[in-house]
Design a protein around this motif. Structure first.
Motif, PDB file in Angstrom:
ATOM      1  N   LEU A 110      35.119  42.246  38.206  1.00 58.91           N
ATOM      2  CA  LEU A 110      35.067  40.765  37.384  1.00 58.91           C
ATOM      3  C   LEU A 110      34.134  39.597  38.138  1.00 58.91           C
ATOM      4  O   LEU A 110      33.025  39.012  37.753  1.00 58.91           O
ATOM      5  CB  LEU A 110      35.240  40.771  36.135  1.00 58.91           C
ATOM      6  CG  LEU A 110      35.242  41.644  34.945  1.00 58.91           C
ATOM      7  CD1 LEU A 110      36.161  41.513  33.450  1.00 58.91           C
ATOM      8  CD2 LEU A 110      33.841  42.132  34.180  1.00 58.91           C
ATOM      9  N   GLU A 111      34.941  39.179  38.585  1.00 63.55           N
ATOM     10  CA  GLU A 111      35.232  38.312  39.422  1.00 63.55           C
ATOM     11  C   GLU A 111      33.577  37.688  39.973  1.00 63.55           C
ATOM     12  O   GLU A 111      32.237  37.425  40.648  1.00 63.55           O
ATOM     13  CB  GLU A 111      35.960  37.226  40.604  1.00 63.55           C
ATOM     14  CG  GLU A 111      36.976  37.238  39.730  1.00 63.55           C
ATOM     15  CD  GLU A 111      38.446  36.300  40.331  1.00 63.55           C
ATOM     16  OE1 GLU A 111      38.021  36.462  41.811  1.00 63.55           O
ATOM     17  OE2 GLU A 111      39.010  35.302  39.775  1.00 63.55           O
ATOM     18  N   VAL A 114      30.399  38.741  38.298  1.00 60.73           N
ATOM     19  CA  VAL A 114      29.499  37.014  37.265  1.00 60.73           C
ATOM     20  C   VAL A 114      29.154  36.064  38.285  1.00 60.73           C
ATOM     21  O   VAL A 114      27.983  36.338  38.219  1.00 60.73           O
ATOM     22  CB  VAL A 114      31.253  36.675  36.458  1.00 60.73           C
ATOM     23  CG1 VAL A 114      30.832  35.046  36.070  1.00 60.73           C
ATOM     24  CG2 VAL A 114      31.177  37.908  35.598  1.00 60.73           C
ATOM     25  N   TYR A 115      29.865  36.167  39.690  1.00 61.92           N
ATOM     26  CA  TYR A 115      29.762  35.198  40.746  1.00 61.92           C
ATOM     27  C   TYR A 115      28.529  35.369  40.982  1.00 61.92           C
ATOM     28  O   TYR A 115      27.622  33.981  41.298  1.00 61.92           O
ATOM     29  CB  TYR A 115      30.771  35.009  41.939  1.00 61.92           C
ATOM     30  CG  TYR A 115      32.047  34.144  40.985  1.00 61.92           C
ATOM     31  CD1 TYR A 115      31.895  33.749  39.893  1.00 61.92           C
ATOM     32  CD2 TYR A 115      33.389  34.436  41.691  1.00 61.92           C
ATOM     33  CE1 TYR A 115      33.208  33.389  38.904  1.00 61.92           C
ATOM     34  CE2 TYR A 115      34.137  33.772  41.204  1.00 61.92           C
ATOM     35  CZ  TYR A 115      34.257  32.689  40.351  1.00 61.92           C
ATOM     36  OH  TYR A 115      35.808  32.786  39.965  1.00 61.92           O
ATOM     37  N   LEU A 254      22.396  43.014  36.187  1.00 56.02           N
ATOM     38  CA  LEU A 254      24.203  42.272  35.844  1.00 56.02           C
ATOM     39  C   LEU A 254      25.015  44.305  35.338  1.00 56.02           C
ATOM     40  O   LEU A 254      26.061  44.365  35.993  1.00 56.02           O
ATOM     41  CB  LEU A 254      24.627  41.337  34.682  1.00 56.02           C
ATOM     42  CG  LEU A 254      25.857  41.080  34.307  1.00 56.02           C
ATOM     43  CD1 LEU A 254      26.703  40.449  34.993  1.00 56.02           C
ATOM     44  CD2 LEU A 254      26.488  40.677  32.773  1.00 56.02           C
TER      45      LEU A 254
END
Length: 323
Positions: A110-111, A114-115, A254
């Motif tokens: 997820l990091e 999202v980043y 995304l």
């Protein structure tokens, strides 16, 4: 009676019911596909996971523990029941609950996603809007050609190929940042860049096209006729109206980033779900593969639902009317 009529005439309620129904059907299809995956594999998945040297008694015991000797319909019902209670079965290799394996690895994935998405948006929106302002009305043709050519090339470069190039240049040749592992802020640089470059190029092109269209609209000409400062015309009137298509595409990107982390994580030895699913496929640890597939699929569905809601809030007349 009045309450029933109000419910039927409520566009927001119809929108919510339609989207919720679509989400439930999609989740059911995803869960069913994940369940059938282990049964469509040729041969005995338990024998494949345990290896040819495993004894017959061990294979039979593991099959019984997994419920693979039951009729297919009964296995499916048990699978649905386990998922509803949060039980995603147990890893064939490590013996750990699949939910624990996913819980340990999901934050790292997820990091990255999202980043990378945040970086792509932060770069693409001002870049695309700025290029639209600079090149509107056919001005600065060389600048427009350089932007469109460069963004087109960056958009089609495969993420894994870009990742390998970044590792070679910035890690091997220059030695500026680590090329593997998740240890410190500098270890995020190359994985995030490899995931963000392509989406940023695509988003920037879309923002530019939408911005050029909006700049020719009547309300922008009216704002200029009122002698508003150019900064306000661009930021307050033009840019918000140019972002609808960008939000839609951003949601798709995304979703793609969530799946794209698989390749990036394996290039950079990132301890996330992407590297986990590849290792599980190689080890034939099918319960873990099923669990990770479910998580990736649910992530895509949630992102698509969030995009629908955001678009409905930004442009309720057109979006909700579709419902």
């Amino acid at each position: 009676m009045t309450a029933v009529v109000e419910t039927q005439d409520s566009p927001w309620l119809r929108f919510a019911v339609r989207r919720a129904g679509r989400l439930l059907v999609s989740v059911w299809v995803l869960v069913t596909a994940a369940f059938l995956m282990i049964h469509l594999i040729p041969g005995d998945p338990v024998r494949a996971a345990l290896g040819p040297t495993a004894s017959v008694d061990l294979v039979n015991a593991r099959r019984a523990a997994l419920g693979l000797n039951d009729p297919l319909w009964l296995q499916y019902l048990h699978y649905l029941g386990d998922l509803l209670t949060g039980d995603m079965r147990t890893s064939m290799i490590s013996g750990l609950p699949v939910s624990q394996v996913i819980g340990d690895r999901l934050p790292a994935t997820l990091e990255l996603a999202v980043y990378a998405f945040a970086l792509a948006v932060v770069v693409a929106i001002p870049l695309g809007a700025g290029m639209a302002v600079l090149t509107r009305g056919g001005r600065r043709r060389p600048v427009e050609l350089a932007f469109t050519s460069t963004s087109a090339v960056l958009a089609v470069i495969p993420e894994f190929l870009l990742a390998v190039g970044l590792v070679y240049v910035f890690g091997v040749q220059l030695g500026l940042v680590p090329v593997a592992g998740r240890d410190g802020l500098d270890s995020y640089v190359l994985p995030v860049l490899s995931l963000a470059v392509g989406p940023a190029a695509v988003l920037a092109r879309i923002v530019r096209v939408e911005m050029l269209t909006v700049l020719q609209a009547d309300f922008v000409r009216t704002a200029r006729a009122k002698r508003l400062p150019e900064r306000l015309v661009y930021l307050r009137h033009a840019l918000p109206n140019a972002l609808t298509a960008t939000i839609t595409l951003g949601g798709l990107l995304l979703s793609g980033l969530v799946a794209g982390t698989v390749l990036a994580e394996n290039v950079f030895a990132w301890p996330g779900l992407g590297s986990t699913i590849v290792q599980s496929i190689l080890a034939k640890d099918y319960p873990v593969v099923q669990g990770v597939v479910l998580v990736y699929g649910l992530g895509v569905l949630v992102v698509n639902l969030a995009v629908d809601v955001v678009l409905a809030l930004l442009d309720p007349r057109s979006t909700i009317r579709e419902s």
